[in-house]
Scaffold this active site. Structure first.
Site, PDB file in Angstrom:
ATOM      1  N   ASP A 226       1.004  -1.289  -0.318  1.00  0.00           N
ATOM      2  CA  ASP A 226       0.110  -0.061   0.357  1.00  0.00           C
ATOM      3  C   ASP A 226       0.826   1.422   0.648  1.00  0.00           C
ATOM      4  O   ASP A 226       2.274   1.153   0.042  1.00  0.00           O
ATOM      5  CB  ASP A 226      -1.249   0.549   1.087  1.00  0.00           C
ATOM      6  CG  ASP A 226      -0.604  -0.446   2.193  1.00  0.00           C
ATOM      7  OD1 ASP A 226       1.408  -0.688   2.808  1.00  0.00           O
ATOM      8  OD2 ASP A 226      -0.687  -1.233   3.514  1.00  0.00           O
TER       9      ASP A 226
ATOM     10  N   ASP B 214      -8.069  -2.721  13.612  1.00  0.00           N
ATOM     11  CA  ASP B 214      -9.323  -2.862  13.080  1.00  0.00           C
ATOM     12  C   ASP B 214      -9.515  -3.946  12.757  1.00  0.00           C
ATOM     13  O   ASP B 214     -10.582  -4.648  11.633  1.00  0.00           O
ATOM     14  CB  ASP B 214      -9.679  -1.519  13.300  1.00  0.00           C
ATOM     15  CG  ASP B 214      -8.998  -1.354  11.790  1.00  0.00           C
ATOM     16  OD1 ASP B 214      -8.211  -1.907  11.621  1.00  0.00           O
ATOM     17  OD2 ASP B 214      -9.524   0.078  11.299  1.00  0.00           O
TER      18      ASP B 214
HETATM   19  C1  F6R Z   1       1.336  -2.148   6.253  1.00  0.00           C
HETATM   20  C2  F6R Z   1      -0.005  -2.855   5.936  1.00  0.00           C
HETATM   21  C3  F6R Z   1      -0.797  -2.429   7.577  1.00  0.00           C
HETATM   22  C4  F6R Z   1      -0.085  -2.742   8.397  1.00  0.00           C
HETATM   23  C5  F6R Z   1      -0.856  -2.559   9.715  1.00  0.00           C
HETATM   24  C6  F6R Z   1       0.231  -2.657  10.871  1.00  0.00           C
HETATM   25  O1  F6R Z   1       1.626  -1.876   4.817  1.00  0.00           O
HETATM   26  O2  F6R Z   1      -0.378  -2.876   5.008  1.00  0.00           O
HETATM   27  O3  F6R Z   1      -1.584  -3.207   6.892  1.00  0.00           O
HETATM   28  O4  F6R Z   1       0.697  -4.284   8.372  1.00  0.00           O
HETATM   29  O5  F6R Z   1      -1.017  -1.656   9.850  1.00  0.00           O
HETATM   30  O6  F6R Z   1       0.614  -1.706  10.916  1.00  0.00           O
HETATM   31  P1  F6R Z   1       2.296  -2.305  11.859  1.00  0.00           P
HETATM   32  O7  F6R Z   1       3.014  -3.114  11.514  1.00  0.00           O
HETATM   33  O8  F6R Z   1       2.415  -1.096  12.252  1.00  0.00           O
HETATM   34  O9  F6R Z   1       1.682  -2.710  13.847  1.00  0.00           O
END
Ligand code: F6R
Length: 259
Positions: free
Chosen positions: A66, A135
């Site tokens: 993303d 979430d």
């Molecule tokens: C990042 C992504 C998100 C993260 C998620 C968890 O490329 O696609 O889905 O994996 O927001 O974020 P963290 O790892 O920072 O807790």
């Protein structure tokens, strides 16, 4: 069902997944990696240094999950910058072979379609790394996302913007829109590896692994995939009903079976 591996530390999780990626690249030097950003995959990237542990990575290709929409690609928190800093440079990957969705407003209407074409032209993703949001989002597929969705623009929830505020000066600086691979895109990858650490992820993990399959918890899409590995620390695994069974299964896993 997903194979759930409960490890004692982030380093153990990183080492386990790094071994899998290393093995994949040895078997398939032009492997296509699905790259996640955020905090969760960092132990994997750390464990893959230096280079990809001496494995020839000159032909490895990669696609980020993303990108923020409208954020200058040179901004240190654009996912293009993050992937360059945390993955491409330390692992010695060829920058020309690593793609992120194009979050530039000028071409945003067609950016999703263009990204899908690039992934297809590369032959699809071999191993997709995934974190999970509090979430339940994977990629930036927020609750309600279609299981058939492809790369497209999404509006971030207030919860995700608050969670990601730590990467910016304030929550107001977190972009409202992102462009993300869809759940349908993610489900086409040949192997999904979802990683989660900490108590704050425990509900999302339980919903994704054991809850009903529902667009309200996008991570539950992993239950539709024939080859998913979920790597968790004890805290992230703390609300799994079958935790003891997963531990038992891992302990008695036949040697010939890979991840
Ligand atoms: C990042 C992504 C998100 C993260 C998620 C968890 O490329 O696609 O889905 O994996 O927001 O974020 P963290 O790892 O920072 O807790």
């Amino acid at each position: 069902m997903a194979e759930v591996v409960i490890v004692t530390s982030k380093d153990d999780a990183g080492a386990l997944v790094a071994d899998e990626i290393g093995g994949l690249v040895v078997r398939r030097p032009d492997a296509v990696l699905g790259l996640a950003t955020g905090s969760t995959p960092l132990p994997v990237y750390d464990a893959l240094r230096p280079g990809l542990r001496g494995v020839d990575v000159s032909r490895v290709r990669g696609f980020a999950l993303d990108e923020y929409v409208g954020l200058d690609p040179a901004h240190p928190e654009s996912y293009r910058s993050v992937i360059a800093r945390e993955v491409v440079e330390p692992l010695g990957l060829d920058p020309a072979r690593i793609r992120t969705p194009d979050g530039d407003l000028a071409g945003i209407a067609t950016a999703g379609e263009r990204y899908e074409r690039e992934i297809t032209a590369a032959g699809g993703v071999d191993l997709q790394l995934l974190g999970i949001g509090t979430d339940g989002h994977i990629g930036f597929n927020e609750p309600g996302s279609s299981f058939a969705s492809l790369t497209r623009v999404k509006t971030l929830t207030a919860q995700t913007r608050a969670d990601n505020a730590r990467f910016f000066d304030s929550v107001d600086d977190v972009p409202r829109h992102c462009i993300t691979q869809g759940l349908g895109t993610i489900l086409r990858a040949r192997h999904l590896v979802l990683i989660a650490f900490g108590e704050a992820k425990a509900d999302a993990v339980a919903g994704a692994v054991e809850g009903p399959v529902s667009a309200m918890l996008p991570g539950s899409a992993i239950q539709l995939h024939p080859h998913t590995t979920v790597v968790l620390d004890e805290a992230a695994a703390s609300r799994l009903r079958l935790a003891d069974y997963y531990r038992y299964t891992w302990e008695h896993k036949p040697d010939w079976q890979g991840l």
